[in-house]
Design a protein around this motif. Structure first.
Motif, PDB file in Angstrom:
ATOM      1  N   UNK A 131     111.124  82.251  45.991  1.00  0.00           N
ATOM      2  CA  UNK A 131     111.596  82.311  44.745  1.00  0.00           C
ATOM      3  C   UNK A 131     113.103  83.037  45.056  1.00  0.00           C
ATOM      4  N   UNK A 132     114.013  82.895  44.421  1.00  0.00           N
ATOM      5  CA  UNK A 132     115.085  83.458  44.479  1.00  0.00           C
ATOM      6  C   UNK A 132     115.787  83.984  43.117  1.00  0.00           C
ATOM      7  N   UNK A 133     116.280  85.038  42.967  1.00  0.00           N
ATOM      8  CA  UNK A 133     116.658  85.587  41.950  1.00  0.00           C
ATOM      9  C   UNK A 133     118.368  85.105  41.861  1.00  0.00           C
ATOM     10  N   UNK A 134     118.857  85.322  40.678  1.00  0.00           N
ATOM     11  CA  UNK A 134     120.296  85.124  40.209  1.00  0.00           C
ATOM     12  C   UNK A 134     121.293  85.409  41.572  1.00  0.00           C
ATOM     13  N   UNK A 135     121.007  86.736  41.870  1.00  0.00           N
ATOM     14  CA  UNK A 135     122.408  87.143  43.005  1.00  0.00           C
ATOM     15  C   UNK A 135     121.713  86.498  44.204  1.00  0.00           C
ATOM     16  N   UNK A 136     120.393  86.103  44.524  1.00  0.00           N
ATOM     17  CA  UNK A 136     120.134  85.740  45.877  1.00  0.00           C
ATOM     18  C   UNK A 136     120.488  84.281  46.031  1.00  0.00           C
ATOM     19  N   UNK A 137     120.458  83.457  44.832  1.00  0.00           N
ATOM     20  CA  UNK A 137     120.981  82.071  44.709  1.00  0.00           C
ATOM     21  C   UNK A 137     122.521  81.992  45.129  1.00  0.00           C
ATOM     22  N   UNK A 138     123.224  82.852  44.657  1.00  0.00           N
ATOM     23  CA  UNK A 138     124.731  83.167  45.157  1.00  0.00           C
ATOM     24  C   UNK A 138     124.779  83.356  46.536  1.00  0.00           C
ATOM     25  N   UNK A 139     123.976  84.289  46.921  1.00  0.00           N
ATOM     26  CA  UNK A 139     124.278  84.924  48.421  1.00  0.00           C
ATOM     27  C   UNK A 139     123.685  83.670  49.273  1.00  0.00           C
ATOM     28  N   UNK A 140     122.964  82.790  48.932  1.00  0.00           N
ATOM     29  CA  UNK A 140     122.409  81.607  49.699  1.00  0.00           C
ATOM     30  C   UNK A 140     123.518  80.564  49.910  1.00  0.00           C
ATOM     31  N   UNK A 141     124.209  80.155  48.620  1.00  0.00           N
ATOM     32  CA  UNK A 141     125.128  79.358  48.584  1.00  0.00           C
ATOM     33  C   UNK A 141     126.452  79.948  47.708  1.00  0.00           C
ATOM     34  N   UNK A 142     127.401  80.563  48.369  1.00  0.00           N
ATOM     35  CA  UNK A 142     128.373  81.373  47.363  1.00  0.00           C
ATOM     36  C   UNK A 142     129.021  80.318  46.369  1.00  0.00           C
ATOM     37  N   UNK A 143     128.983  78.961  46.684  1.00  0.00           N
ATOM     38  CA  UNK A 143     130.037  78.274  46.057  1.00  0.00           C
ATOM     39  C   UNK A 143     129.422  77.723  44.500  1.00  0.00           C
ATOM     40  N   UNK A 144     127.979  78.194  44.430  1.00  0.00           N
ATOM     41  CA  UNK A 144     127.405  77.946  43.401  1.00  0.00           C
ATOM     42  C   UNK A 144     127.693  78.782  42.129  1.00  0.00           C
ATOM     43  N   UNK A 145     127.679  78.054  40.825  1.00  0.00           N
ATOM     44  CA  UNK A 145     128.218  78.556  39.529  1.00  0.00           C
ATOM     45  C   UNK A 145     127.528  80.065  39.357  1.00  0.00           C
ATOM     46  N   UNK A 146     128.103  80.964  38.663  1.00  0.00           N
ATOM     47  CA  UNK A 146     127.775  82.198  38.576  1.00  0.00           C
ATOM     48  C   UNK A 146     126.593  82.444  37.929  1.00  0.00           C
ATOM     49  N   UNK A 147     126.477  81.747  36.598  1.00  0.00           N
ATOM     50  CA  UNK A 147     125.595  81.682  35.703  1.00  0.00           C
ATOM     51  C   UNK A 147     123.894  81.381  35.820  1.00  0.00           C
ATOM     52  N   UNK A 148     123.982  80.831  36.930  1.00  0.00           N
ATOM     53  CA  UNK A 148     122.620  80.144  37.286  1.00  0.00           C
ATOM     54  C   UNK A 148     121.423  81.115  37.175  1.00  0.00           C
ATOM     55  N   UNK A 149     120.006  80.464  36.759  1.00  0.00           N
ATOM     56  CA  UNK A 149     119.209  81.667  36.411  1.00  0.00           C
ATOM     57  C   UNK A 149     118.355  82.155  37.565  1.00  0.00           C
ATOM     58  N   UNK A 150     118.398  81.236  38.388  1.00  0.00           N
ATOM     59  CA  UNK A 150     117.652  81.802  39.923  1.00  0.00           C
ATOM     60  C   UNK A 150     116.911  80.378  40.464  1.00  0.00           C
ATOM     61  N   UNK A 151     116.371  80.414  41.429  1.00  0.00           N
ATOM     62  CA  UNK A 151     115.914  79.474  42.139  1.00  0.00           C
ATOM     63  C   UNK A 151     114.883  79.327  42.798  1.00  0.00           C
ATOM     64  N   UNK A 152     114.698  78.305  43.732  1.00  0.00           N
ATOM     65  CA  UNK A 152     113.441  78.170  44.869  1.00  0.00           C
ATOM     66  C   UNK A 152     113.821  77.554  46.040  1.00  0.00           C
ATOM     67  N   UNK A 153     113.812  78.283  47.072  1.00  0.00           N
ATOM     68  CA  UNK A 153     114.180  77.664  48.513  1.00  0.00           C
ATOM     69  C   UNK A 153     113.061  76.911  48.912  1.00  0.00           C
ATOM     70  N   UNK A 154     113.501  75.672  49.256  1.00  0.00           N
ATOM     71  CA  UNK A 154     112.489  74.901  49.835  1.00  0.00           C
ATOM     72  C   UNK A 154     112.761  74.326  51.278  1.00  0.00           C
ATOM     73  N   UNK A 155     112.662  75.377  52.162  1.00  0.00           N
ATOM     74  CA  UNK A 155     112.976  75.173  53.491  1.00  0.00           C
ATOM     75  C   UNK A 155     112.854  73.993  54.308  1.00  0.00           C
ATOM     76  N   UNK A 156     111.689  73.501  54.212  1.00  0.00           N
ATOM     77  CA  UNK A 156     111.131  72.323  55.114  1.00  0.00           C
ATOM     78  C   UNK A 156     111.922  71.118  55.166  1.00  0.00           C
ATOM     79  N   UNK A 157     112.555  70.969  53.846  1.00  0.00           N
ATOM     80  CA  UNK A 157     113.141  69.506  53.385  1.00  0.00           C
ATOM     81  C   UNK A 157     114.431  69.277  54.171  1.00  0.00           C
TER      82      UNK A 157
END
Ligand code: GLY
Length: 359
Positions: A131-157
Motif C-alpha cells: 500500500x502506498x500513501x499519497x506522497x509515496x504514489x508521487x515518489x513512485x511516479x512523479x508525473x502523477x496528479x498531486x491530489x490522488x488519495x493513495x495507491x497499491x503497487x502491484x509489482x509482478x504485473x
C-alpha cells in the motif's frame, strides 16, 4: 519450450493473439498449421480485440471480489509470460514487453474505499501488495496528479505492446512453418481450433460468447513533453475505471465497457470520459497527440472465464477471453497444445466449454 516431431493438420480460425500464438507453438512442435482469417490487413487482423487491446497483463489489478477463478487462471498465465516473451524475442528479435508493475491509484475517498476492498480480497486470496500513501504514489511516479488519495503497487504485473505482439507472433508462426490464409473455407483440414474472438458464436451458433465494446485511445508523446510512465497506471476516478498502459512512444488509455452488441463506433462521450479521467491522473497527457481512437469487441462469457477445450472430436475452442485475451494467451496456448496432444491439463478443467449447456 522444446519441439517434438509430430505431423498432424491443425486449422486455426482467427489470427488474433490467441490463434497466432497457438499457431506458433503448434508449428514449432512439428504440426502442419494453417491459420484462416478473412480480416487480415498487412498480415494481421486490424479490426479485432487483439489490435484494440491495451496489453495489460494484470490479473490482480483487474481482478474483483467474487472472480476468484479468473484471478487464479490469470495469475497462472502471468507466471508463464516472461518465458514466452523471451522465447518470442529469441525467435523474432522483437521485445514486446513495455512496462513492469501496475500502480493502482484512487482519486477521491470513495475510490480509495473501493481500492481497500480490492486490496482485502487480494490478500484473502494470498496476494499481498504494497500500500502506498499519497506522497509515496508521487515518489513512485512523479508525473502523477498531486491530489490522488493513495495507491497499491502491484509489482509482478507486466504490459506488452499488443500490436508489436501480433506482428511478432505472425512472424514467429510463419518462420515455424504456419501458413496464413486470408479467408475461411468450409472444409477445414484436421483438428480445428476456434479462436475467432467475438465472431466465434457466429461460427459455432449458441456458443456463449457475446461482444462487449471497449473504446480505447492511443496518445503519442510530442517532442519536449514529459515522458510516459514506466509502469501501468490503473485508476479509479470518481467511480470510473481508467488505465494508462506505457508504450515506448506514449500511452494507451482505456477503456469503456458497453453492452451494445456489434457496435464498433467510437463515441464522443467515450473519448471525452477517457481523456478527462486520464488527465485527472496524469495531467501531462494533455500535451500528447491523440494518435488513434478505436473500439474493439471483447469476447465475453457469462462467467468471465474463457472457453478453452473440446467442443467435439474435431474442434477445440480457444475463445471468450473477455478483458483478458493478451494475459491469458500464455495459459491458453499450453491448454490447447495439451488437448491436441491428448493430455488435457486437469487444472484447466474450469475452462472447459462443457460447463455451459449451449448445444
Ligand atoms: N483488459 C482491459 C480491457 O479489457 O479493457
Amino acid at each position: 519450450m522444446g519441439t517434438q516431431a509430430v505431423n498432424s493438420d491443425i486449422s486455426i480460425v482467427g489470427a488474433g493473439v490467441i490463434g497466432a500464438a497457438i499457431a506458433w507453438q503448434a508449428a514449432r512442435r512439428g504440426h502442419t498449421v494453417r491459420i484462416y482469417d478473412p480480416l487480415l490487413a498487412d498480415g494481421v487482423p486490424q479490426t479485432g480485440a487483439s489490435w484494440a487491446a491495451g496489453g495489460m497483463l494484470a490479473p490482480f489489478s483487474e481482478g474483483w471480489p467474487g472472480e476468484d477463478q479468473v484471478l487464479d487462471v490469470g495469475a497462472q498465465s502471468l507466471a508463464r509470460w516472461p518465458a514466452l516473451a523471451a522465447e518470442l524475442l529469441a525467435d523474432t528479435g522483437i521485445d514486446v514487453l513495455t512496462g513492469r508493475g501496475t500502480l493502482l491509484v484512487a482519486a477521491d475517498s470513495a475510490d480509495a474505499a473501493e481500492l481497500d476492498t480490492q486490496d482485502r480480497w487480494l490478500r484473502a486470496q494470498g496476494h499481498a501488495f504494497q500500500r502506498l500513501g499519497r506522497g509515496e504514489v508521487r515518489d513512485a511516479q512523479p508525473a502523477l496528479a498531486k491530489n490522488l488519495r493513495g495507491g497499491l503497487w502491484v509489482e509482478p504485473e507486466l504490459a506488452v505492446d499488443n500490436r508489436a505482439l501480433l506482428r511478432a507472433l505472425r512472424t514467429a508462426a510463419a518462420e515455424a512453418g504456419a501458413e496464413l490464409i486470408p479467408h475461411l473455407v468450409t472444409d477445414l483440414p484436421g483438428q480445428v481450433v476456434l479462436a475467432a474472438g467475438s465472431d466465434s458464436a457466429a461460427l459455432r451458433p449458441g456458443l456463449p460468447v457475446r461482444p462487449v465494446k471497449g473504446e480505447i485511445l492511443r496518445l503519442r508523446r510530442r517532442p519536449g513533453t514529459p515522458e510516459p510512465p514506466t509502469c501501468t497506471i490503473r485508476a479509479l476516478v470518481r467511480g470510473r475505471h481508467v488505465y494508462l498502459v506505457p508504450r515506448p512512444d506514449g500511452v494507451v488509455v482505456g477503456a469503456t465497457m458497453c453492452e451494445h452488441g456489434e457496435d464498433r463506433q467510437v463515441t464522443v462521450a467515450g473519448v471525452r470520459d477517457l481523456l478527462a479521467d486520464a488527465e485527472a491522473v496524469l495531467p501531462s497527457i494533455a500535451e500528447y497527440e491523440l494518435a488513434d481512437a478505436m473500439a474493439g469487441l471483447r469476447p465475453m462469457t457469462p462467467d468471465n472465464l474463457p472457453l478453452v477445450g473440446r467442443l467435439s472430436d474435431t474442434t477445440i475452442a480457444a475463445t471468450g477471453h473477455g478483458r483478458n485475451g493478451v494475459l491469458m494467451m500464455a495459459i491458453t496456448v499450453d491448454t490447447v497444445l495439451a488437448e491436441l496432444g491428448g493430455n488435457p491439463l486437469p487444472q484447466m478443467k474450469c475452462l472447459d466449454p462443457g460447463r455451459f449447456s449451449w448445444n
